[in-house]
Design a protein around this motif. Sequence first.
Motif, short mmCIF file in Angstrom:
data_model
loop_
_atom_site.label_atom_id
_atom_site.label_comp_id
_atom_site.label_asym_id
_atom_site.label_seq_id
_atom_site.Cartn_x
_atom_site.Cartn_y
_atom_site.Cartn_z
N GLY A 61 6.73 -36.05 -20.77
CA GLY A 61 6.19 -36.45 -22.06
C GLY A 61 5.15 -35.52 -22.62
N ARG A 62 5.07 -34.30 -22.11
CA ARG A 62 4.08 -33.32 -22.58
C ARG A 62 4.77 -32.36 -23.54
NH1 ARG A 62 2.20 -31.88 -16.74
NH2 ARG A 62 2.32 -29.81 -17.65
N PHE A 63 4.97 -32.82 -24.78
CA PHE A 63 5.75 -32.07 -25.77
C PHE A 63 5.10 -30.74 -26.14
CE2 PHE A 63 6.76 -31.10 -30.22
CZ PHE A 63 8.12 -30.92 -30.09
N TYR A 64 3.80 -30.73 -26.39
CA TYR A 64 3.14 -29.49 -26.81
C TYR A 64 3.15 -28.45 -25.71
CZ TYR A 64 1.67 -32.20 -30.81
OH TYR A 64 1.66 -32.98 -31.94
N ASP A 65 2.98 -28.89 -24.46
CA ASP A 65 3.07 -27.96 -23.34
C ASP A 65 4.47 -27.36 -23.24
OD1 ASP A 65 0.47 -28.64 -22.80
OD2 ASP A 65 0.93 -29.85 -21.04
N PHE A 84 7.90 -21.04 -25.92
CA PHE A 84 7.45 -19.94 -26.78
C PHE A 84 7.14 -18.70 -25.95
CE2 PHE A 84 3.94 -17.70 -28.93
CZ PHE A 84 4.59 -17.34 -30.11
N VAL A 85 6.43 -18.88 -24.86
CA VAL A 85 6.03 -17.73 -24.04
C VAL A 85 7.22 -17.16 -23.28
CG1 VAL A 85 4.65 -17.01 -22.06
CG2 VAL A 85 3.61 -18.41 -23.83
N PHE A 86 7.95 -17.98 -22.52
CA PHE A 86 9.00 -17.46 -21.66
C PHE A 86 10.23 -16.98 -22.43
CE2 PHE A 86 6.50 -19.59 -18.44
CZ PHE A 86 6.59 -18.69 -17.39
N VAL A 87 10.66 -17.74 -23.42
CA VAL A 87 11.79 -17.28 -24.24
C VAL A 87 11.35 -16.10 -25.10
CG1 VAL A 87 13.42 -17.95 -26.04
CG2 VAL A 87 12.93 -19.52 -24.18
N ILE A 127 10.90 -4.66 -28.17
CA ILE A 127 9.66 -4.70 -28.95
C ILE A 127 8.55 -5.34 -28.13
CG2 ILE A 127 10.70 -4.68 -31.25
CD1 ILE A 127 10.53 -7.74 -31.24
N TRP A 128 8.69 -5.30 -26.81
CA TRP A 128 7.77 -5.99 -25.91
C TRP A 128 6.38 -5.40 -25.89
CZ3 TRP A 128 5.84 -3.38 -21.68
CH2 TRP A 128 6.48 -2.19 -21.35
N GLU A 129 6.23 -4.12 -26.18
CA GLU A 129 4.91 -3.49 -26.13
C GLU A 129 3.95 -4.10 -27.15
OE1 GLU A 129 6.31 0.38 -26.81
OE2 GLU A 129 6.57 0.84 -24.68
N VAL A 130 4.49 -4.57 -28.24
CA VAL A 130 3.66 -5.15 -29.29
C VAL A 130 3.51 -6.66 -29.11
CG1 VAL A 130 3.48 -5.51 -31.78
CG2 VAL A 130 4.37 -3.35 -30.90
N LEU A 131 4.61 -7.35 -28.87
CA LEU A 131 4.58 -8.81 -28.88
C LEU A 131 4.22 -9.46 -27.54
CD1 LEU A 131 7.61 -9.67 -31.16
CD2 LEU A 131 5.19 -9.68 -31.71
N LEU A 132 4.45 -8.76 -26.43
CA LEU A 132 4.17 -9.37 -25.14
C LEU A 132 2.70 -9.78 -24.97
CD1 LEU A 132 6.09 -10.07 -22.88
CD2 LEU A 132 5.40 -7.98 -21.71
N PRO A 133 1.74 -8.92 -25.32
CA PRO A 133 0.35 -9.37 -25.23
C PRO A 133 0.04 -10.56 -26.14
CG PRO A 133 0.44 -6.99 -25.46
CD PRO A 133 1.83 -7.51 -25.68
N VAL A 134 0.67 -10.63 -27.29
CA VAL A 134 0.46 -11.75 -28.20
C VAL A 134 0.98 -13.04 -27.58
CG1 VAL A 134 1.09 -12.71 -30.45
CG2 VAL A 134 0.50 -10.29 -30.25
N LEU A 135 2.15 -12.99 -26.97
CA LEU A 135 2.73 -14.19 -26.34
C LEU A 135 1.86 -14.69 -25.20
CD1 LEU A 135 6.46 -13.08 -26.20
CD2 LEU A 135 5.51 -14.90 -27.59
N PHE A 136 1.44 -13.79 -24.33
CA PHE A 136 0.60 -14.20 -23.20
C PHE A 136 -0.76 -14.70 -23.66
CE2 PHE A 136 3.27 -11.27 -20.43
CZ PHE A 136 4.02 -12.32 -19.94
N ALA A 137 -1.35 -14.05 -24.65
CA ALA A 137 -2.65 -14.50 -25.16
C ALA A 137 -2.53 -15.87 -25.81
CB ALA A 137 -3.21 -13.48 -26.16
N THR A 138 -1.47 -16.11 -26.55
CA THR A 138 -1.24 -17.42 -27.17
C THR A 138 -1.14 -18.51 -26.11
OG1 THR A 138 -0.10 -16.38 -29.03
CG2 THR A 138 0.28 -18.74 -28.69
N GLY A 139 -0.36 -18.25 -25.08
CA GLY A 139 -0.23 -19.23 -24.00
C GLY A 139 -1.56 -19.50 -23.31
N TYR A 151 -3.97 -21.46 -25.60
CA TYR A 151 -3.55 -22.86 -25.67
C TYR A 151 -3.98 -23.63 -24.43
CZ TYR A 151 -0.74 -27.03 -25.48
OH TYR A 151 -0.34 -28.33 -25.35
N LEU A 152 -3.75 -23.05 -23.25
CA LEU A 152 -4.13 -23.73 -22.01
C LEU A 152 -5.63 -24.00 -21.94
CD1 LEU A 152 -1.88 -21.93 -19.39
CD2 LEU A 152 -1.67 -24.27 -20.22
N LEU A 153 -6.43 -23.00 -22.32
CA LEU A 153 -7.88 -23.19 -22.32
C LEU A 153 -8.30 -24.27 -23.32
CD1 LEU A 153 -9.13 -19.52 -22.05
CD2 LEU A 153 -9.28 -21.30 -20.30
N PHE A 154 -7.75 -24.22 -24.50
CA PHE A 154 -8.08 -25.20 -25.54
C PHE A 154 -7.68 -26.61 -25.10
CE2 PHE A 154 -7.04 -27.54 -29.45
CZ PHE A 154 -8.28 -27.49 -30.07
N ARG A 155 -6.47 -26.74 -24.55
CA ARG A 155 -6.00 -28.04 -24.10
C ARG A 155 -6.89 -28.61 -23.00
NH1 ARG A 155 -1.07 -28.34 -20.40
NH2 ARG A 155 -2.77 -27.77 -19.05
#
Length: 111
Positions: A52-56, A62-65, A75-87, A90-94
């Motif tokens: 039941g943890r929909f947002y998680d 979002f991160v793994f896919v 295009i991983w050199e640009v977007l990979l840091p963004v994906l990991f930072a977003t994840g 989110y974990l810290l905020f949650r």
Amino acid sequence: MHHPLVSRRRAKVFSVALFLIGLAIISYLHTWWPAIMLVIGIPLAFRQYLLGRFYDMVITLFVFVGVFITVQCDIWEVLLPVLFATGGIYLLFREFMEGKVRVLVATEVAA
């Protein structure tokens, strides 16, 4: 408040089974990278959905896919840091927000 669809034990069993099936598929096809990101991410997201943890679940997908797609499209050199930072953000905020809710509920119950 989240409402689990199944027990924690059953969700764990389903996610481990899905993980092992994914490992079997990628070992048979000999496509380890970046398919391992899907094999790890999809069972994690499925477990979070069952609990039941929909947002998680959304952030995990979002991160793994996202990693899988960015590596496939080269295009991983640009977007990979963004994906990991977003994840990570989110974990810290949650964790910060859930900690405050637990403290408030415990204070209200004690009063």
